[in-house]
Every structure is written in C-alpha cells, then in structure tokens.
Design a protein around this motif. Structure first.
Motif, PDB file in Angstrom:
ATOM      1  N   VAL A 177       0.829  -1.212   0.000  1.00  0.00           N
ATOM      2  CA  VAL A 177       0.000   0.000   0.000  1.00  0.00           C
ATOM      3  C   VAL A 177       0.862   1.259   0.000  1.00  0.00           C
ATOM      4  O   VAL A 177       0.367   2.362  -0.245  1.00  0.00           O
ATOM      5  CB  VAL A 177      -0.965   0.024   1.208  1.00  0.00           C
ATOM      6  CG1 VAL A 177      -1.954  -1.120   1.120  1.00  0.00           C
ATOM      7  CG2 VAL A 177      -0.209  -0.020   2.525  1.00  0.00           C
ATOM      8  N   TRP A 225      -9.866  -0.860   5.547  1.00  0.00           N
ATOM      9  CA  TRP A 225      -9.504   0.551   5.460  1.00  0.00           C
ATOM     10  C   TRP A 225      -8.182   0.766   6.177  1.00  0.00           C
ATOM     11  O   TRP A 225      -8.011   0.357   7.328  1.00  0.00           O
ATOM     12  CB  TRP A 225     -10.595   1.413   6.079  1.00  0.00           C
ATOM     13  CG  TRP A 225     -11.956   1.127   5.508  1.00  0.00           C
ATOM     14  CD1 TRP A 225     -12.803   0.129   5.878  1.00  0.00           C
ATOM     15  CD2 TRP A 225     -12.612   1.825   4.447  1.00  0.00           C
ATOM     16  NE1 TRP A 225     -13.951   0.165   5.129  1.00  0.00           N
ATOM     17  CE2 TRP A 225     -13.866   1.193   4.239  1.00  0.00           C
ATOM     18  CE3 TRP A 225     -12.270   2.928   3.670  1.00  0.00           C
ATOM     19  CZ2 TRP A 225     -14.770   1.633   3.277  1.00  0.00           C
ATOM     20  CZ3 TRP A 225     -13.179   3.362   2.706  1.00  0.00           C
ATOM     21  CH2 TRP A 225     -14.406   2.721   2.515  1.00  0.00           C
ATOM     22  N   ASP A 252      -2.432   5.899   6.910  1.00  0.00           N
ATOM     23  CA  ASP A 252      -1.050   6.331   7.130  1.00  0.00           C
ATOM     24  C   ASP A 252      -1.155   7.717   7.752  1.00  0.00           C
ATOM     25  O   ASP A 252      -1.361   8.712   7.059  1.00  0.00           O
ATOM     26  CB  ASP A 252      -0.300   6.373   5.801  1.00  0.00           C
ATOM     27  CG  ASP A 252       1.130   6.881   5.930  1.00  0.00           C
ATOM     28  OD1 ASP A 252       1.488   7.442   6.987  1.00  0.00           O
ATOM     29  OD2 ASP A 252       1.897   6.736   4.957  1.00  0.00           O
ATOM     30  N   ARG A 304      -2.917   9.812   4.659  1.00  0.00           N
ATOM     31  CA  ARG A 304      -3.411   9.056   3.519  1.00  0.00           C
ATOM     32  C   ARG A 304      -4.296   7.895   3.971  1.00  0.00           C
ATOM     33  O   ARG A 304      -4.019   7.246   4.980  1.00  0.00           O
ATOM     34  CB  ARG A 304      -2.223   8.510   2.722  1.00  0.00           C
ATOM     35  CG  ARG A 304      -2.568   8.029   1.339  1.00  0.00           C
ATOM     36  CD  ARG A 304      -1.325   7.860   0.501  1.00  0.00           C
ATOM     37  NE  ARG A 304      -0.479   6.764   0.983  1.00  0.00           N
ATOM     38  CZ  ARG A 304       0.689   6.438   0.427  1.00  0.00           C
ATOM     39  NH1 ARG A 304       1.155   7.158  -0.576  1.00  0.00           N
ATOM     40  NH2 ARG A 304       1.375   5.433   0.890  1.00  0.00           N
ATOM     41  N   SER A 340      -6.399   4.358   2.429  1.00  0.00           N
ATOM     42  CA  SER A 340      -6.581   3.433   1.309  1.00  0.00           C
ATOM     43  C   SER A 340      -7.695   2.449   1.642  1.00  0.00           C
ATOM     44  O   SER A 340      -7.908   2.102   2.806  1.00  0.00           O
ATOM     45  CB  SER A 340      -5.287   2.654   1.021  1.00  0.00           C
ATOM     46  OG  SER A 340      -4.222   3.521   0.704  1.00  0.00           O
ATOM     47  N   ARG A 341      -8.368   2.002   0.604  1.00  0.00           N
ATOM     48  CA  ARG A 341      -9.420   0.990   0.749  1.00  0.00           C
ATOM     49  C   ARG A 341      -9.007  -0.264  -0.015  1.00  0.00           C
ATOM     50  O   ARG A 341      -8.591  -0.185  -1.171  1.00  0.00           O
ATOM     51  CB  ARG A 341     -10.735   1.549   0.212  1.00  0.00           C
ATOM     52  CG  ARG A 341     -11.873   0.548   0.139  1.00  0.00           C
ATOM     53  CD  ARG A 341     -13.212   1.250  -0.064  1.00  0.00           C
ATOM     54  NE  ARG A 341     -13.245   2.133  -1.223  1.00  0.00           N
ATOM     55  CZ  ARG A 341     -13.586   1.760  -2.456  1.00  0.00           C
ATOM     56  NH1 ARG A 341     -13.870   0.501  -2.710  1.00  0.00           N
ATOM     57  NH2 ARG A 341     -13.613   2.655  -3.442  1.00  0.00           N
ATOM     58  N   PRO A 349      -4.758  -1.340  -3.743  1.00  0.00           N
ATOM     59  CA  PRO A 349      -5.395  -0.366  -2.852  1.00  0.00           C
ATOM     60  C   PRO A 349      -6.025   0.777  -3.636  1.00  0.00           C
ATOM     61  O   PRO A 349      -5.508   1.205  -4.675  1.00  0.00           O
ATOM     62  CB  PRO A 349      -4.229   0.132  -1.993  1.00  0.00           C
ATOM     63  CG  PRO A 349      -3.020  -0.065  -2.846  1.00  0.00           C
ATOM     64  CD  PRO A 349      -3.294  -1.287  -3.672  1.00  0.00           C
ATOM     65  N   PRO A 357      -7.208   4.718  -3.360  1.00  0.00           N
ATOM     66  CA  PRO A 357      -7.077   5.918  -2.518  1.00  0.00           C
ATOM     67  C   PRO A 357      -8.437   6.460  -2.090  1.00  0.00           C
ATOM     68  O   PRO A 357      -9.407   6.413  -2.841  1.00  0.00           O
ATOM     69  CB  PRO A 357      -6.341   6.918  -3.424  1.00  0.00           C
ATOM     70  CG  PRO A 357      -5.726   6.088  -4.508  1.00  0.00           C
ATOM     71  CD  PRO A 357      -6.639   4.924  -4.709  1.00  0.00           C
ATOM     72  N   ALA A 410     -10.130   9.981  -0.310  1.00  0.00           N
ATOM     73  CA  ALA A 410      -9.858  11.377   0.016  1.00  0.00           C
ATOM     74  C   ALA A 410     -10.341  11.678   1.433  1.00  0.00           C
ATOM     75  O   ALA A 410     -11.532  11.607   1.718  1.00  0.00           O
ATOM     76  CB  ALA A 410     -10.546  12.298  -0.982  1.00  0.00           C
TER      77      ALA A 410
END
Length: 332
Positions: free
Chosen positions: A70, A85, A88, A93, A95-96, A104, A106, A108
C-alpha cells in the motif's frame, strides 16, 4: 474557526496530542509489570503456568500469509462495509482494500486521520487536526467532516454508536451521524474499543475503564493493567496490553481482570476473533493465543518488519506494517 492564526494554533495542539499518544505507545513496554491475579471466577488461571495441564493437541495448520503493498507507513487498520480501510497518519493518507483484490484504492480524507473504525456500511476516520470525524463508504465516498468536542485521535464503532475519543473525553455519534453526549474520561485516555455491552478505554497508562453506552456514564471500578496502552473486544471478553508485554483478559460482566496477566513478546497491538487473541509484536510477527487457557497456539507468524495495527474481518487477520509499507493478510 475565525482565522488562519487560530487554525494553526489548534492544529499544533492536535499534533501535540498525537505525539503524546505515540510516546505512550513507545514507552509502554519499559515499565515493570504486576503479575498479581484477581478474584474473577471465569478464566481464573488465565496466564498462569500452574494451571491444570491438558493433553497436548495436534498443532494447528500453518496459516497462509499474503502481502499487499500500500506504500507509505500504514499504522491503523479497520474493516467495514466489505472492505479493509488503511490509514497512514504521517502522510494523511487513507486506502481501501477489497479483500478479493491486491490493489489499494485511494480515499480522500478531509484532514490527517490518526485512526479508523469500521462498521457495517463503511468506516469512520478520526481527524484530530480538524476537531472532527469523517464517514467514508465505498458507495458514496467521503462525507463532509463532522465537528465534535475536542481533537479526536482515536475512534471506535459498536454498541449502537460511533465513539470519538479525545485525550480527556469521548463523544457519542449516533448512527444517523448526529453528535450525541460527551463523557469525561477523568484522566488521559490512549485507546478505545466498543463491544460486549460497554465502551472500553485505557486511562493514565495504568488501567482500563468502561462507559455505559446507554447512559454515557463511567461504570464500575477500573481494571488495573499497569502500563495499559491498547484495548480490544472479542471472543467474549475485553483484552488489554500493558507494561513489559502483558496481555490481560477483562471480564465484560464485572469489568475486572480475569486471572493473571500473560507475558507476550514486544506487543504493539491486540485483536480478537476467529477463535483466538492475536498480538502484534515489534519484531514483525503476530502470535495467536487461546482465549480460554492463554496458551500460545503454533509459532509466531512472520508479517514483515513492524506489525503496528491489527483487525479481524472477512475470515482473516489484517496487519498494517508501518515499516514495510504493506498490509499482510493472515488466513488461519
């Protein structure tokens, strides 16, 4: 907020609170532990070598492990709405991950998320720098941030609500997304979990307390867990990590430790599910323990370099490895 100067001041305070939490996690393993037991009947011998011996069982099959890159330094992970989910917090950040995919996606975020919690429909982000939480789903995407009391750096979902935790208070968020009541922690909180009829908090690096999800009041006496820094719920109990790598089982009926602490190696995080209690170690391994006897099951499972955060979902254990830039999927 009224201006850039005021906003900068608030963000600095939020960042400072996050640093305090990180420092607590970093030092929790160096305090001296207390090996005393409790008067609890259920699992009274948990973690004690003098427990009644049982015939040796066949070792369990080795679980399969899959690495999913990821990027960055993933340090928080949760599952909800059929997805995993990953946060970071340093890079801000999210990711899904689709459990059936390796790529991954992204997400928002409206700020720098410090924690994530999953529910049936998706996930919630704690945005300490915004003094807010944010709902994210695969179908509708990110919702506008929702302002809450304080600067929430931890978040949990369960027992009929979402719980946003700041350093000294927890605010309830109703399933509709409306802010609810606030509970004063009466100390400094560091970790939160919801389930088994209560909302559980580690407080002041020495104990676990619980909130009644209906009244919003602190209930019962605190459970003594020296150096307490992480708490989770599952397998019919609450579980707390404490000083010098100790794992403590807490009876959800009494809120008290059940049996003595179990020594675990370089613990970073704990999760419970799929019939085991899972403990992430700082050496890039995850160990599994029998929730009744406290016996370690099988050998530690290698998952990278620094297993930072765990969640159990979709028939697997998911591990965020902050040093390896990856999520590891362990399937027993």
């Amino acid at each position: 907020m009224s201006g850039a100067g005021e906003r900068g001041w608030l963000v600095a305070i939020a960042a400072g609170a996050v640093v305090v939490v990180i420092a607590i996690l970093a030092i929790a393993g160096i305090f001296s532990g207390d090996d005393g037991g409790s008067d609890g009947e259920a699992g009274a011998q948990f973690g004690h070598s003098e427990s009644v011996a049982t015939p040796a069982a066949e070792p369990p099959p080795e679980p399969s492990v899959r690495r999913l890159a990821v990027g960055g330094r993933p340090d928080a992970i949760a599952a909800g709405g059929g997805y995993v989910w990953v946060v970071d917090s340093l890079a801000g950040r999210v990711s899904r991950l689709n459990p059936a995919s390796k790529k991954p996606i992204p997400v928002a975020a409206a700020g720098f998320p410090t924690d994530v919690a999953g529910d049936d429909g998706g996930a919630w982000l704690a945005l300490a720098d915004q003094g807010a939480v944010q709902r994210v789903t695969a179908d509708t995407g990110p919702a506008p941030p929702l302002r809450v009391q304080g600067f929430p750096f931890q978040i949990a979902a369960g027992d009929g609500a979402v719980w946003a935790m700041s350093q000294k208070e927890v605010q309830r968020i109703d399933p509709s997304g409306a802010p609810g009541g606030t509970t004063r922690v009466e100390g400094n909180a560091a970790s939160i979990a919801a389930g088994e009829g209560s909302v559980w908090l580690t407080r002041d690096n020495r104990e676990v307390v619980r909130i009644d999800p209906d009244s919003g009041e602190l209930e019962g006496e605190p459970a003594d867990v020296p150096g307490a820094f992480s708490v989770t719920v599952g397998e019919s109990a609450a579980w707390a990590l404490g000083a010098a790598g100790t794992l403590v089982r807490i009876d959800p009926e009494t809120g008290r430790p059940s049996g003595g602490p179990l020594q675990v190696d370089k613990a970073q995080d704990v999760a419970a599910g799929l019939g085991f209690v899972w403990v992430a170690g700082g050496g890039g391994t995850v160990a599994r323990y029998d929730p009744g006897s406290g016996e370690q099951v099988g050998e530690p499972i290698a998952v990278g370099q620094l297993a930072q955060s765990l969640t159990v979902a979709e028939g697997s254990v998911w591990v965020a490895d902050s040093r390896d830039g990856a999520v590891y999927r362990i399937t027993p």
